[in-house]
Design a protein around this motif. Structure first.
Motif, PDB file in Angstrom:
ATOM      1  N   LYS A 113      12.310  -3.446 -17.502  1.00  0.00           N
ATOM      2  CA  LYS A 113      11.909  -3.905 -16.167  1.00  0.00           C
ATOM      3  C   LYS A 113      11.682  -2.722 -15.242  1.00  0.00           C
ATOM      4  O   LYS A 113      10.683  -2.648 -14.513  1.00  0.00           O
ATOM      5  N   LYS A 114      12.620  -1.801 -15.278  1.00  0.00           N
ATOM      6  CA  LYS A 114      12.497  -0.607 -14.432  1.00  0.00           C
ATOM      7  C   LYS A 114      11.267   0.202 -14.815  1.00  0.00           C
ATOM      8  O   LYS A 114      10.519   0.682 -13.954  1.00  0.00           O
ATOM      9  N   ARG A 115      11.032   0.337 -16.132  1.00  0.00           N
ATOM     10  CA  ARG A 115       9.874   1.115 -16.589  1.00  0.00           C
ATOM     11  C   ARG A 115       8.567   0.442 -16.179  1.00  0.00           C
ATOM     12  O   ARG A 115       7.611   1.108 -15.763  1.00  0.00           O
ATOM     13  N   ALA A 116       8.512  -0.888 -16.275  1.00  0.00           N
ATOM     14  CA  ALA A 116       7.297  -1.600 -15.880  1.00  0.00           C
ATOM     15  C   ALA A 116       7.060  -1.494 -14.375  1.00  0.00           C
ATOM     16  O   ALA A 116       5.922  -1.336 -13.914  1.00  0.00           O
ATOM     17  N   TYR A 117       8.165  -1.562 -13.608  1.00  0.00           N
ATOM     18  CA  TYR A 117       8.029  -1.413 -12.152  1.00  0.00           C
ATOM     19  C   TYR A 117       7.498  -0.028 -11.792  1.00  0.00           C
ATOM     20  O   TYR A 117       6.610   0.112 -10.950  1.00  0.00           O
ATOM     21  N   LEU A 118       8.039   1.006 -12.441  1.00  0.00           N
ATOM     22  CA  LEU A 118       7.585   2.371 -12.147  1.00  0.00           C
ATOM     23  C   LEU A 118       6.162   2.605 -12.639  1.00  0.00           C
ATOM     24  O   LEU A 118       5.411   3.372 -12.037  1.00  0.00           O
ATOM     25  N   ALA A 119       5.804   1.964 -13.750  1.00  0.00           N
ATOM     26  CA  ALA A 119       4.463   2.188 -14.291  1.00  0.00           C
ATOM     27  C   ALA A 119       3.385   1.674 -13.340  1.00  0.00           C
ATOM     28  O   ALA A 119       2.263   2.192 -13.324  1.00  0.00           O
ATOM     29  N   ARG A 120       3.717   0.656 -12.537  1.00  0.00           N
ATOM     30  CA  ARG A 120       2.724   0.145 -11.574  1.00  0.00           C
ATOM     31  C   ARG A 120       2.292   1.222 -10.592  1.00  0.00           C
ATOM     32  O   ARG A 120       1.166   1.200 -10.089  1.00  0.00           O
ATOM     33  N   PHE A 121       3.208   2.195 -10.325  1.00  0.00           N
ATOM     34  CA  PHE A 121       2.914   3.208  -9.313  1.00  0.00           C
ATOM     35  C   PHE A 121       2.692   4.596  -9.901  1.00  0.00           C
ATOM     36  O   PHE A 121       2.066   5.443  -9.264  1.00  0.00           O
ATOM     37  N   LEU A 122       3.231   4.839 -11.101  1.00  0.00           N
ATOM     38  CA  LEU A 122       3.175   6.194 -11.653  1.00  0.00           C
ATOM     39  C   LEU A 122       2.061   6.405 -12.667  1.00  0.00           C
ATOM     40  O   LEU A 122       1.713   7.547 -12.948  1.00  0.00           O
ATOM     41  N   VAL A 123       1.554   5.329 -13.270  1.00  0.00           N
ATOM     42  CA  VAL A 123       0.437   5.485 -14.208  1.00  0.00           C
ATOM     43  C   VAL A 123      -0.827   5.757 -13.389  1.00  0.00           C
ATOM     44  O   VAL A 123      -1.305   4.893 -12.644  1.00  0.00           O
ATOM     45  N   LYS A 124      -1.337   6.967 -13.523  1.00  0.00           N
ATOM     46  CA  LYS A 124      -2.465   7.383 -12.695  1.00  0.00           C
ATOM     47  C   LYS A 124      -3.776   6.773 -13.194  1.00  0.00           C
ATOM     48  O   LYS A 124      -3.958   6.550 -14.392  1.00  0.00           O
ATOM     49  N   LEU A 125      -4.649   6.536 -12.242  1.00  0.00           N
ATOM     50  CA  LEU A 125      -5.975   6.027 -12.585  1.00  0.00           C
ATOM     51  C   LEU A 125      -6.807   7.146 -13.193  1.00  0.00           C
ATOM     52  O   LEU A 125      -6.783   8.285 -12.725  1.00  0.00           O
ATOM     53  N   GLU A 126      -7.537   6.806 -14.237  1.00  0.00           N
ATOM     54  CA  GLU A 126      -8.382   7.801 -14.901  1.00  0.00           C
ATOM     55  C   GLU A 126      -9.740   7.835 -14.201  1.00  0.00           C
ATOM     56  O   GLU A 126     -10.498   6.858 -14.238  1.00  0.00           O
ATOM     57  N   VAL A 127     -10.019   8.944 -13.548  1.00  0.00           N
ATOM     58  CA  VAL A 127     -11.290   9.133 -12.846  1.00  0.00           C
ATOM     59  C   VAL A 127     -12.051  10.244 -13.563  1.00  0.00           C
ATOM     60  O   VAL A 127     -11.488  11.319 -13.791  1.00  0.00           O
ATOM     61  N   PRO A 128     -13.303  10.028 -13.944  1.00  0.00           N
ATOM     62  CA  PRO A 128     -14.054  11.089 -14.626  1.00  0.00           C
ATOM     63  C   PRO A 128     -14.159  12.341 -13.759  1.00  0.00           C
ATOM     64  O   PRO A 128     -14.166  12.284 -12.523  1.00  0.00           O
ATOM     65  N   ALA A 129     -14.234  13.476 -14.443  1.00  0.00           N
ATOM     66  CA  ALA A 129     -14.286  14.759 -13.732  1.00  0.00           C
ATOM     67  C   ALA A 129     -15.569  14.888 -12.909  1.00  0.00           C
ATOM     68  O   ALA A 129     -15.581  15.571 -11.879  1.00  0.00           O
ATOM     69  N   ASP A 130     -16.643  14.242 -13.346  1.00  0.00           N
ATOM     70  CA  ASP A 130     -17.906  14.336 -12.588  1.00  0.00           C
ATOM     71  C   ASP A 130     -17.767  13.680 -11.214  1.00  0.00           C
ATOM     72  O   ASP A 130     -18.332  14.169 -10.220  1.00  0.00           O
ATOM     73  N   PHE A 131     -17.004  12.571 -11.163  1.00  0.00           N
ATOM     74  CA  PHE A 131     -16.830  11.893  -9.885  1.00  0.00           C
ATOM     75  C   PHE A 131     -15.935  12.688  -8.930  1.00  0.00           C
ATOM     76  O   PHE A 131     -16.069  12.605  -7.715  1.00  0.00           O
ATOM     77  N   LEU A 132     -15.002  13.457  -9.513  1.00  0.00           N
ATOM     78  CA  LEU A 132     -14.090  14.225  -8.661  1.00  0.00           C
ATOM     79  C   LEU A 132     -14.782  15.371  -7.950  1.00  0.00           C
ATOM     80  O   LEU A 132     -14.208  15.958  -7.022  1.00  0.00           O
TER      81      LEU A 132
END
Length: 676
Positions: A113-132
Motif C-alpha cells: 500500500k505504501k509503495r503504491a501510494y508513493l509510486a503515484r508521486f515518485l514514478v516520473k513521466l517519460e518525456v522524450p528528449a526532443d520535447f525537453l
C-alpha cells in the motif's frame, strides 16, 4: 502448494476482504472469479484498481495488472519467467499464475500500500528528449522534478514524525491541559483587573507596566544582539590571529627557503616518486597480477583429492632437491669473481629491501596523511554545519587553554568570596531567626499585656485599631497607662539587645581574625599548588624524554637482534652448502663408477650430450625440409589448381542439369495447353 492455498484462504477470510472461503470452494473458482479476487486484492492496495473486470477488455485488464505488479516489483516464479506465458496465464485466469501473485500480495499488503501510494508521486513521466528542448516544456519538467524531490523530503519528515514517538492522544491531552491553564490565567487576570480597578490611576499603572515589559523584552533582545556581536567579534579576532600566524609561518618558510634548498627538496621528491612509479609500484602490480593469475588458474582447475596433493608435494620436494644440487654445483666451481660479487650482491639486496621498506613506510604515511586530511575536512564541515563556526587550530587552542586557566583562577577566587558571603549570610540569617524568635516572644508578652490591659489584638489588625480608635474617648486613661508600660517594655528590650550585642562583639572579632587567617591559608595553598604544577610539568617532560630514549634503545636492540639472527641463518646456510659441496667432491673423486654417476656434473654432462644429439637430428630434419620445400610447394599448387578445376566442373554440371529441368517443365506446359 497446499500451504500456499491455506495462507491465501486465511487472509481472504480476514478483514477487509471477508470472503468466507474454504480450500474446496476457493480451488473450484472459475477463472473470471479468480481474476476478480485478484483485482479486489489489487484494489485494496491501490484504490484506483476498483473495477468489475467483466466491464473491461481482457487486454486492458492484463495491461493494467501487469503495470501495477511491475510498479510493485513483483517477480514471477522461475517456471513463469517468460513474459508471454505470464500474460497468457493472466488472460485465462490460470491458477499456477494467479495463486503465486495472491500469495505474494497478501504477505505484504501494508508495505505494498505504501509503495503504491508513493509510486503515484515518485514514478516520473517519460518525456522524450526532443520535447525537453522546448523552453516551456523543459521548465515545466524541471519544476515537476523539483516537486517530486520536495515530496520525498516531506514524506521522510512525516515518517520521522510518525516514528518519533509522538501520539495524537498525548498531544490532545497537552492541548486540553494548556486550554485549562489558559482559562485559569484568564480568570486570574480578571480577578487582578477587578482588584486593580479600585485603585486610583490604575490605567496609568497598567500602561507603565506594559511599557516596562516592552522595555525588558527590548533589553533582552539587545543583550542577545550584544552577545552575537561579541561572538562575531571573537570569531573575527580568531580568524585574524590565524591569518597572521599563517602569514608568519609563510614568511619564515620563505625566509629560510633558498632556491637551492627548494630545488634539492624537489629533486628528492622527484627521486622518491620516480622510484615509486618505476620500481615499487610495477613490482607490486606484477605481483598482484601473478597472484590473480595463480588464483584464476586454481579456480579453473577441478577439485583436488588427497592423491593429487601428495603428487604435488612429491614434485615440490623433487624441485627443491634439484635446486639444492644446482646450488652445490655452482659452489663447486669456486669462481673468484662470483665470490667477490656475493658481498656486493648482499649489500645491494639489503639496500633494495631498505628502499622498499622506506617506500612502504612513505606510502603508509601518505595514506595516513590523506586519511587525516579527509577526516579533518569532514569534521570541519560537520562543525561548520552544526555550529556555524570554524575549527580552532593548535596555537589558538593553547591560547584558549591559558585564558581558561586564568579565568579558572579568577573563578576560584570569586567562588571563595561567594562562599565567605554565604557563610556570613548564614550567620546573619541565624541572628535574624534568633531576633524573630525574640520578637515573637515579645509579641506574645505584648499580647498578654494587651489582654491584661484590655486592648487585645491592638498590634495585629487594622480593624482592632479602628475599634480602639472608636472607643478612644472611653479609654484615654487606660491607654496612657498602657503606653507607659509599652515604652518601659521597649526600653527593656533595647537594653537587652544592647547587652546581647556587647556579648556577641568578641565572638564577631574572633570570627574576623579567623576569616583573615583563612585567606592567608588560601593564598599559601595557591602558591604551593602552582609550585606543584610546575614541578609536575618538569617531571612529566623528563619522563617523556626518558621514554623516548628507552624506545630508541629498544629499537636498536631489535635491529641488532634481527642482524644477529640473519647472520646465524646465513652461517647455517653456508655450512649446509659446504657440506653438500664436500659430498659432491667425494662422489666426483670416488673410484666407484656408480657413485660417480650420481654426481651432478655427470648427470648434467649426460643431459648435455642428449640435447646435442637431439639438436643434431633436428638440424638434419630442417635441412631435408629446406631441400624439399620448392618441390612440395609446386605439388601443393597443382593440388589447389586441380581442386579449383573440379569445383568449376561441378558448377557447370549443376547449371546444365537446371537448364534440362526447366526445358522439360516448359515442354510439359505446352503439351497441357495442346490438350486443353
Amino acid at each position: 502448494m497446499s500451504e500456499q492455498l491455506k495462507f491465501i484462504v486465511e487472509q481472504l477470510n480476514k478483514d477487509p476482504f471477508k470472503k468466507k472461503f474454504n480450500l474446496i470452494t476457493f480451488d473450484s473458482l472459475e477463472p473470471m472469479q479468480l481474476l476478480q479476487i485478484l483485482n479486489d486484492v489489487l484494489a485494496e492496495i491501490d484504490p484506483k484498481q476498483v473495477i468489475d473486470i467483466r466491464e473491461e477488455m481482457p487486454e486492458q485488464t492484463v495491461k493494467r495488472m501487469c503495470s501495477l505488479l511491475g510498479m510493485l516489483k513483483y517477480k514471477p516464479p522461475g517456471n513463469l519467467s517468460d513474459v508471454s506465458s505470464f500474460r497468457q496465464g493472466l488472460v485465462t485466469g490460470s491458477k499456477p499464475v494467479v495463486h503465486p501473485i495472491l500469495h505474494w500480495l497478501l504477505q505484504k499488503v501494508p508495505e505494498l500500500k505504501k509503495r503504491a501510494y508513493l509510486a503515484r508521486f515518485l514514478v516520473k513521466l517519460e518525456v522524450p528528449a526532443d520535447f525537453l528542448l522546448d523552453d516551456v516544456i523543459g521548465d515545466t519538467y524541471h519544476q515537476y522534478e523539483e516537486l517530486v524531490e520536495g515530496f520525498k523530503t516531506y514524506h521522510k519528515e512525516c515518517e520521522q514524525l510518525r516514528t518519533s514517538g509522538f501520539s495524537t492522544a498525548e498531544i490532545r491531552r497537552d492541548i486540553s491541559a494548556m486550554e485549562e491553564e489558559k482559562d485559569q490565567l484568564f480568570k486570574r487576570v480578571e480577578r487582578l483587573k477587578k482588584r486593580v480597578e479600585s485603585l486610583p490611576n490604575h490605567q496609568r499603572m497598567l500602561d507603565q507596566a506594559k511599557q516596562l515589559r516592552v522595555e525588558k523584552e527590548r533589553e533582552e533582545s539587545l543583550t542577545h544582539q550584544k552577545q552575537d556581536q561579541k561572538n562575531q567579534l571573537f570569531q573575527a579576532e580568531q580568524k585574524l590571529l590565524r591569518s597572521q600566524q599563517q602569514l608568519k609561518d609563510l614568511r619564515q618558510a620563505s625566509a629560510d627557503a633558498s632556491p637551492e634548498s627548494i630545488m634539492k627538496r624537489l629533486e628528492e621528491e622527484i627521486k622518491i616518486n620516480s622510484y615509486m612509479v618505476s620500481e615499487k609500484l610495477p613490482k607490486e602490480l606484477e605481483g598482484m597480477r601473478r597472484t590473480v593469475q595463480y588464483l584464476q588458474k586454481v579456480a579453473s582447475e577441478p577439485a583436488m583429492g588427497q592423491a593429487d596433493l601428495q603428487d604435488l608435494e612429491d614434485k615440490i620436494k623433487e624441485v627443491d632437491s634439484q635446486i639444492n644440487q644446482l646450488i652445490e654445483q655452482r659452489m663447486m666451481r669456486n669462481d673468484p669473481i662470483d665470490d667477490k660479487l656475493t658481498l656486493y650482491r648482499q649489500q645491494a639486496s639489503i639496500i633494495t629491501r631498505k628502499k622498499e621498506s622506506k617506500a612502504e613506510e612513505l606510502q603508509e604515511a601518505r595514506e595516513k596523511l590523506a586519511a587525516a586530511e579527509k577526516e579533518l575536512k569532514q569534521r570541519t564541515s560537520q562543525t561548520q554545519t552544526l555550529h556555524g563556526e570554524e575549527v580552532i587550530s593548535g596555537d589558538e587552542l593553547k591560547r584558549l587553554v591559558a585564558k581558561l586557566r586564568s579565568k579558572g583562577t579568577a573563578y576560584k577566587k570569586k567562588r571563595q568570596e561567594i562562599a565567605e558571603l554565604k557563610a556570613e549570610y548564614g550567620v546573619l540569617q541565624r541572628t535574624e531567626e534568633i531576633l524573630k524568635q525574640r520578637h515573637e516572644t515579645v509579641q506574645q508578652r505584648l499580647q498578654i499585656v494587651e489582654a491584661e490591659k484590655g486592648i487585645s489584638g491592638y498590634s495585629d489588625t487594622q480593624e482592632e485599631l479602628e475599634r480602639v480608635s472608636a472607643i478612644k474617648s472611653e479609654l484615654d486613661e487606660k491607654k496612657g497607662r498602657t503606653l507607659d508600660d509599652m515604652s518601659e517594655m521597649v526600653k527593656k528590650l533595647n537594653s537587652m539587645i544592647v547587652e546581647k550585642k556587647s556579648a556577641l562583639a568578641p565572638i564577631i572579632k574572633e570570627l574576623r581574625s579567623l576569616r583573615q587567617r583563612r585567606e592567608e591559608l588560601n593564598q599559601e595553598y595557591d602558591e604551593k599548588k602552582t609550585r606543584y604544577e610546575s614541578c609536575a610539568a618538569g617531571l612529566e617532560s623528563n619522563r617523556s624524554k626518558l621514554e623516548q630514549e628507552v624506545k630508541a634503545l629498544r629499537e636498536e636492540i631489535a635491529q641488532k637482534e634481527n642482524q644477529y639472527h640473519y647472520i646465524n641463518s646465513m652461517s647455517e646456510i653456508i655450512e649446509m652448502q659446504i657440506q653438500r659441496a664436500a659430498e659432491e667432491m667425494k662422489a666426483y673423486v670416488s673410484s666407484d663408477p656408480q657413485e660417480r654417476k650420481k654426481a651432478i656434473r655427470e648427470v648434467y654432462m649426460k643431459n648435455i650430450a642428449e640435447q646435442e644429439l637431439l639438436g643434431k637430428k633436428l638440424r638434419e630434419e630442417q635441412k631435408m625440409v629446406r631441400e624439399n620445400h620448392s618441390a612440395n610447394m609446386e605439388q601443393m599448387k597443382m593440388w589447389r589448381d586441380l581442386e579449383e578445376l573440379m569445383e568449376c566442373k561441378k558448377k557447370c554440371f549443376i547449371k546444365a542439369q537446371n537448364k534440362v529441368s526447366i526445358g522439360q517443365i516448359i515442354q510439359e506446359g505446352g503439351e497441357d495447353r495442346l490438350v486443353l
